[in-house]
Every structure is written in structure tokens, then in C-alpha cells.
Design a protein around this motif. Structure first.
Motif, PDB file in Angstrom:
ATOM      1  N   ILE A  23      32.290  20.340  35.229  1.00  0.00           N
ATOM      2  CA  ILE A  23      33.224  21.019  34.640  1.00  0.00           C
ATOM      3  C   ILE A  23      33.078  22.462  35.698  1.00  0.00           C
ATOM      4  O   ILE A  23      32.088  23.144  35.502  1.00  0.00           O
ATOM      5  CB  ILE A  23      32.994  21.627  33.253  1.00  0.00           C
ATOM      6  CG1 ILE A  23      33.142  20.199  32.452  1.00  0.00           C
ATOM      7  CG2 ILE A  23      33.973  22.699  32.674  1.00  0.00           C
ATOM      8  CD1 ILE A  23      32.871  20.296  30.854  1.00  0.00           C
ATOM      9  N   TYR A  24      34.152  23.060  36.121  1.00  0.00           N
ATOM     10  CA  TYR A  24      34.132  24.255  36.816  1.00  0.00           C
ATOM     11  C   TYR A  24      34.936  24.972  35.938  1.00  0.00           C
ATOM     12  O   TYR A  24      35.992  24.864  35.305  1.00  0.00           O
ATOM     13  CB  TYR A  24      35.005  24.105  38.281  1.00  0.00           C
ATOM     14  CG  TYR A  24      35.252  25.350  38.848  1.00  0.00           C
ATOM     15  CD1 TYR A  24      34.330  25.994  39.704  1.00  0.00           C
ATOM     16  CD2 TYR A  24      36.575  25.856  38.521  1.00  0.00           C
ATOM     17  CE1 TYR A  24      34.530  27.067  40.112  1.00  0.00           C
ATOM     18  CE2 TYR A  24      36.748  27.050  39.223  1.00  0.00           C
ATOM     19  CZ  TYR A  24      35.892  27.627  39.920  1.00  0.00           C
ATOM     20  OH  TYR A  24      36.293  28.978  40.829  1.00  0.00           O
ATOM     21  N   ILE A  25      34.642  26.309  35.563  1.00  0.00           N
ATOM     22  CA  ILE A  25      35.176  27.463  34.722  1.00  0.00           C
ATOM     23  C   ILE A  25      35.415  28.503  35.845  1.00  0.00           C
ATOM     24  O   ILE A  25      34.412  29.223  36.333  1.00  0.00           O
ATOM     25  CB  ILE A  25      34.165  27.689  33.947  1.00  0.00           C
ATOM     26  CG1 ILE A  25      33.662  26.656  32.816  1.00  0.00           C
ATOM     27  CG2 ILE A  25      34.966  28.801  32.770  1.00  0.00           C
ATOM     28  CD1 ILE A  25      32.794  26.820  31.777  1.00  0.00           C
ATOM     29  N   HIS A  26      36.633  28.791  35.926  1.00  0.00           N
ATOM     30  CA  HIS A  26      37.161  30.052  36.613  1.00  0.00           C
ATOM     31  C   HIS A  26      37.182  31.246  35.788  1.00  0.00           C
ATOM     32  O   HIS A  26      37.969  31.333  34.906  1.00  0.00           O
ATOM     33  CB  HIS A  26      38.463  29.629  37.321  1.00  0.00           C
ATOM     34  CG  HIS A  26      39.050  30.554  38.449  1.00  0.00           C
ATOM     35  ND1 HIS A  26      38.211  30.644  39.782  1.00  0.00           N
ATOM     36  CD2 HIS A  26      39.705  31.759  38.461  1.00  0.00           C
ATOM     37  CE1 HIS A  26      39.076  31.619  40.442  1.00  0.00           C
ATOM     38  NE2 HIS A  26      39.902  32.291  39.536  1.00  0.00           N
ATOM     39  N   ILE A  27      36.428  32.160  36.589  1.00  0.00           N
ATOM     40  CA  ILE A  27      36.436  33.471  35.710  1.00  0.00           C
ATOM     41  C   ILE A  27      37.295  34.386  36.795  1.00  0.00           C
ATOM     42  O   ILE A  27      36.963  34.996  37.591  1.00  0.00           O
ATOM     43  CB  ILE A  27      35.020  34.080  35.771  1.00  0.00           C
ATOM     44  CG1 ILE A  27      34.219  33.106  34.909  1.00  0.00           C
ATOM     45  CG2 ILE A  27      35.288  35.429  34.787  1.00  0.00           C
ATOM     46  CD1 ILE A  27      34.606  32.803  33.508  1.00  0.00           C
ATOM     47  N   PRO A  28      38.531  34.910  36.334  1.00  0.00           N
ATOM     48  CA  PRO A  28      39.556  35.502  37.226  1.00  0.00           C
ATOM     49  C   PRO A  28      39.527  36.943  37.309  1.00  0.00           C
ATOM     50  O   PRO A  28      40.503  37.596  37.125  1.00  0.00           O
ATOM     51  CB  PRO A  28      41.083  34.804  36.762  1.00  0.00           C
ATOM     52  CG  PRO A  28      40.758  34.900  35.186  1.00  0.00           C
ATOM     53  CD  PRO A  28      39.272  34.654  35.059  1.00  0.00           C
ATOM     54  N   PHE A  29      38.305  37.405  37.418  1.00  0.00           N
ATOM     55  CA  PHE A  29      38.187  38.936  37.449  1.00  0.00           C
ATOM     56  C   PHE A  29      37.269  39.435  38.585  1.00  0.00           C
ATOM     57  O   PHE A  29      36.364  38.744  38.773  1.00  0.00           O
ATOM     58  CB  PHE A  29      37.704  39.560  36.187  1.00  0.00           C
ATOM     59  CG  PHE A  29      38.508  39.285  34.851  1.00  0.00           C
ATOM     60  CD1 PHE A  29      39.665  39.812  34.704  1.00  0.00           C
ATOM     61  CD2 PHE A  29      38.183  38.203  33.794  1.00  0.00           C
ATOM     62  CE1 PHE A  29      40.617  39.654  33.635  1.00  0.00           C
ATOM     63  CE2 PHE A  29      38.918  37.872  32.570  1.00  0.00           C
ATOM     64  CZ  PHE A  29      40.163  38.248  32.761  1.00  0.00           C
ATOM     65  N   CYS A  30      37.474  40.517  39.034  1.00  0.00           N
ATOM     66  CA  CYS A  30      36.573  41.195  39.912  1.00  0.00           C
ATOM     67  C   CYS A  30      36.613  42.776  39.913  1.00  0.00           C
ATOM     68  O   CYS A  30      37.740  43.147  39.509  1.00  0.00           O
ATOM     69  CB  CYS A  30      36.951  40.767  41.496  1.00  0.00           C
ATOM     70  SG  CYS A  30      36.644  39.299  42.001  1.00  0.00           S
ATOM     71  N   LYS A  31      35.640  43.337  40.394  1.00  0.00           N
ATOM     72  CA  LYS A  31      35.619  44.978  40.188  1.00  0.00           C
ATOM     73  C   LYS A  31      36.514  45.482  41.065  1.00  0.00           C
ATOM     74  O   LYS A  31      37.484  46.461  40.891  1.00  0.00           O
ATOM     75  CB  LYS A  31      34.261  45.615  40.399  1.00  0.00           C
ATOM     76  CG  LYS A  31      33.317  45.239  39.189  1.00  0.00           C
ATOM     77  CD  LYS A  31      31.767  45.861  39.522  1.00  0.00           C
ATOM     78  CE  LYS A  31      30.913  45.457  38.659  1.00  0.00           C
ATOM     79  NZ  LYS A  31      29.666  45.954  39.022  1.00  0.00           N
ATOM     80  N   GLN A  32      36.766  45.037  42.114  1.00  0.00           N
ATOM     81  CA  GLN A  32      37.651  45.297  43.491  1.00  0.00           C
ATOM     82  C   GLN A  32      37.876  44.076  44.296  1.00  0.00           C
ATOM     83  O   GLN A  32      37.310  43.147  44.114  1.00  0.00           O
ATOM     84  CB  GLN A  32      36.879  46.430  44.193  1.00  0.00           C
ATOM     85  CG  GLN A  32      35.724  46.317  45.005  1.00  0.00           C
ATOM     86  CD  GLN A  32      35.030  47.485  45.498  1.00  0.00           C
ATOM     87  OE1 GLN A  32      34.848  48.360  44.759  1.00  0.00           O
ATOM     88  NE2 GLN A  32      34.612  47.375  46.725  1.00  0.00           N
ATOM     89  N   ALA A  33      39.051  44.217  45.021  1.00  0.00           N
ATOM     90  CA  ALA A  33      39.381  43.143  45.876  1.00  0.00           C
ATOM     91  C   ALA A  33      38.898  43.161  47.108  1.00  0.00           C
ATOM     92  O   ALA A  33      38.955  44.276  48.132  1.00  0.00           O
ATOM     93  CB  ALA A  33      41.068  43.437  45.961  1.00  0.00           C
ATOM     94  N   CYS A  34      38.019  42.059  47.640  1.00  0.00           N
ATOM     95  CA  CYS A  34      37.574  41.844  49.007  1.00  0.00           C
ATOM     96  C   CYS A  34      38.771  41.966  50.011  1.00  0.00           C
ATOM     97  O   CYS A  34      39.808  41.110  49.664  1.00  0.00           O
ATOM     98  CB  CYS A  34      36.491  40.609  49.078  1.00  0.00           C
ATOM     99  SG  CYS A  34      35.078  40.950  47.906  1.00  0.00           S
ATOM    100  N   HIS A  35      38.865  42.451  51.216  1.00  0.00           N
ATOM    101  CA  HIS A  35      39.763  42.569  52.104  1.00  0.00           C
ATOM    102  C   HIS A  35      40.238  41.071  52.497  1.00  0.00           C
ATOM    103  O   HIS A  35      41.339  40.749  52.977  1.00  0.00           O
ATOM    104  CB  HIS A  35      39.352  43.551  53.176  1.00  0.00           C
ATOM    105  CG  HIS A  35      39.605  44.730  52.838  1.00  0.00           C
ATOM    106  ND1 HIS A  35      39.015  45.738  53.714  1.00  0.00           N
ATOM    107  CD2 HIS A  35      40.024  45.389  51.657  1.00  0.00           C
ATOM    108  CE1 HIS A  35      38.969  47.086  53.096  1.00  0.00           C
ATOM    109  NE2 HIS A  35      39.918  46.664  51.756  1.00  0.00           N
TER     110      HIS A  35
END
Length: 387
Positions: free
Chosen positions: A4-16
Motif C-alpha cells: 500500500i502506497y500512501i501519497h502525502i501531497p504537501f511540501c514546505k517549498q517546491a524543488c525546482h
């Protein structure tokens, strides 16, 4: 055994360089966690066992993988809630591999101790580089000191750790690349995932290259650094078991290995993909719609049934990337003798060029061919198997 893969769709900032689905706004984090928990519950029927199945064939969850995004952005209580949902609704193996991707800036000693007291038993830490100039170019949220410190602390509490490194970065010379690898080796990390910097469409990196702010990655340098990576890690006892993955014996990623070996898995969360052996499905890549749909007990996904062509091509692609290769017996059994001859005919020039080899009826890439395996695979694809 499935995962089971669980995607957490949040980041502090966007990597380029990143083109994964995520948001830098945490306003809907709590709603998202509840939506993820509900999807886990709603989809348990997909893992229910047929009474006629043998004990060996019964579906068991062998891996749980928190990916993203940045899973380490969640509170430990959020992660525990999601793990509990899996245990409450699925048949989980006695000793599952439970991985969490993490960024160094999230891994204080207090946080690492808290994580070590959960069922999470494997950390995948996104270092990418130990040099400030590389981290700034990538727009990573951590600095070099945090990268080293996080690993020094993590190794005190976790045995199973993987580190991500990126090569082919503009401006990174071979000496700096070797120092990156050596830093990980000095810390006795048992698994390394390493990727060439790829310029994905619609990313900040692509824009900077188009504007001339950042130079285009040099293919020759990238290839050279890949070979340096392979030689250094194999000399130090690592097995190059997949194009981008190196592990000490007994430390291969069970989660990712299951993908490459064609096993079933569930993908939970926005943009996550699932596979049941015949069909592939994917959730909508929109946080708001995902949350709203789950609140209405709806699964916001699409499904496609894989054709024989799809299954053949996927097996060629994944097989050539791995140490397990492509079984010629399996090709003949599943796709027929004509397809086997087609494969061997198209592979001949790569066999002659020593980029492919056949051993024990297994077609594999050689060390010389490994870097080019995706291109080789595309030349072996069949585009009209159904016609």
C-alpha cells in the motif's frame, strides 16, 4: 504479498526539478489525512480474499510506503492514524516493511525518536547533495549541515535507511560527486537511490534553463558520474539491483521491488496509482476534489485495463532496469513463441554490442548497457500486439 502506497501531497517549498503532485499550502492538511484514512477503509474490498484461494495466494499487505510530497511534514499522530487504518482494515504480514520518505529539516532528534516508537521501520531521506550550491540550485528546504546531522541521528535509531542522491547537476564536478557518495558510505547507510537530474516539462528548472540562468545538464558528465556511482558502490558491497537503486544484501526496498516484479499494490491519495495485475488506476491529482469526493464516499479515480501489448512492454521496461532481468521462458509462456523471436531479433544488435546478455534464459542489461536501459527497452517494445 502486496503493498500500500500512501501519497502525502504537501511540501514546505517546491524543488525546482520536481513534477510530482503536491501543494505548499497546509490549510487542508487535517482534511487530507481524514480523506486518506477514508480511502484506506473504502478500498479494503479490493484486498478481500477469494474463499477458493489457497493460503499461499491470499492477499497480505507486506509493505506500507509513505511517499509524496513530503510525508515527514505530517505529525507522528497523523502517520500513526493512517498506519492504524491499514492494520484495522487489511491483513498485514507479521513483519511488514513500513517506509516513510523524509526531508532532513524535519528530522530533529526528538522527531526521529518519536518515529522510531511507531511501526515505521525504514526511512528514505531526501538528501540529494551535501553541498550548499547544489541544494540552492534545487531549491531544497534543508542545508548541508541539516543533511549530515539528520543521518548521524537517524542511524542511532533506525537500521534500515535509504538516502536519495542526484547526479548530473550543472556545476557539480566529479570530485564533489564522489564526496557525496563517500559521505553516505562513511555513515554506513545500507541503501542508496540515485537519479540523474532530469529536466521535466513545466518545472522551474526547465524555465531557468530556457532563460539561460542555469546550464543544460551535460549528458557526458551525467553518464560519467553514473559509472562512478556504480563502481564505487559495488566496490563497497552494494548490489546494483535496479537502475537507480543500490542496496546491501537484505536491504533492497521491498516496496519498490514489488512494483518492478509486477506485484499488486494500492495507491492511496491524490495522484496515486494502483495495479491489480490486469488493471491500472489512478486518483485525481487535485487535493480539493479528492477531499470533496471522499467526503461523499466516492473514489475519484480512473481505470484502464492493460492490453497484452501494455503488459509485454511494461515487463520489458521494468525487467531490463533490474537485476532480475526479462525471463525468456515467461515471454514465451505469456506472449507466445512469435513474440519471443521478435524480442530476440530486436535485441540482437544490443547483444552484439555487449549491452545485453542472455544467461540462464534471462535477458539482462550488462554494466555497459545499464545506463541506456530505458532507450534499449523502447527499441524492444511492441506497438500493435493486438492487431
Amino acid at each position: 504479498m502486496s503493498g500500500i502506497y500512501i501519497h502525502i501531497p504537501f511540501c514546505k517549498q517546491a524543488c525546482h526539478y520536481c513534477d510530482f503532485h503536491f501543494s505548499t499550502s497546509l490549510k487542508k492538511k487535517d482534511e487530507m489525512v481524514l480523506a486518506l484514512a477514508k480511502e484506506i477503509r473504502l478500498r479494503k474490498s479490493e484486498f478481500e480474499n477469494d474463499p477458493s484461494e489457497s493460503e499461499q495466494a491470499k492477499q497480505t499487505v507486506g509493505t506500507i510506503y509513505f511517499g509524496g510530497g513530503t510525508p515527514s511534514i505530517l505529525a507522528v499522530s497523523d502517520l500513526q492514524l493512517l498506519i492504524d487504518e491499514v492494520y484495522n482494515n487489511y491483513n498485514v504480514s507479521e513483519n511488514p516493511e513500513i517506509t516513510m520518505e523524509a526531508n532532513p529539516d524535519d528530522l530533529s532528534e526528538v522527531r526521529i525518536i518519536e518515529l522510531s516508537q511507531t511501526k515505521i521501520n525504514r526511512l528514505s531521506i531526501g538528501i540529494q547533495s551535501f553541498f550548499e550550491e547544489d541544494l540552492k540550485l534545487m531549491n531544497r528546504a534543508h542545508n548541508s549541515a541539516e543533511a549530515k546531522k539528520s543521518l548521524e541521528i537517524a542511524t542511532k535509531y533506525f537500521d534500515n535507511i535509504s538516502v536519495d542522491l542526484i547526479y548530473g547537476t550543472p556545476g557539480m564536478n566529479n570530485e564533489r560527486w564522489l564526496q557525496n557518495i563517500q559521505t553516505v558510505l562513511d555513515l554506513n547507510i545500507p541503501h542508496i537511490s540515485s537519479y540523474a537530474l532530469t529536466v521535466e516539462p513545466k518545472t522551474a528548472l526547465q524555465k531557468f534553463i530556457q532563460q539561460g540562468v542555469v546550464p543544460q545538464p551535460d549528458d557526458a558528465v551525467t553518464h560519467e558520474q553514473f559509472l562512478m556511482l556504480v563502481d564505487t558502490l559495488e566496490t563497497n558491497g552494494f548490489v546494483h539491483y535496479e537502475l537507480s537503486n543500490f542496496g546491501k544484501p537484505d536491504y533492497f526496498s521491498k516496496n519498490n521491488s514489488a512494483y518492478w516484479l509486477g506485484k499488486k499494490y494500492l495507491g492511496i491519495g491524490p495522484s496515486a496509482h494502483s495495479y491489480d495485475g490486469k488493471n491500472r488506476s489512478w486518483n485525481i491529482a487535485n487535493n480539493s476534489i479528492y477531499i470533496k469526493s471522499l467526503a461523499e464516499n466516492k473514489l475519484p479515480n480512473e481505470t484502464e485495463t492493460l492490453t497484452e501489448t501494455d503488459r509485454y512492454n511494461e515487463y520489458i521496461m521494468t525487467g531490463l532496469r533490474t537485476v532480475w532481468g526479462v525471463s525468456l521462458d515467461r515471454i514465451a509462456t505469456e506472449f507466445g513463441e512469435n513474440m519471443l523471436q521478435y524480442l530476440l531479433q530486436n535485441a540482437k544488435r544490443y547483444l552484439d554490442d555487449e549491452k545485453l546478455i542472455v544467461e540462464n534464459n534471462i535477458l539482462r542489461t550488462t554494466k555497459k548497457g545499464k545506463f541506456f536501459c530505458d532507450g534499449i527497452a523502447s527499441d524492444l517494445f511492441w506497438l500493435n500486439l493486438e492487431e
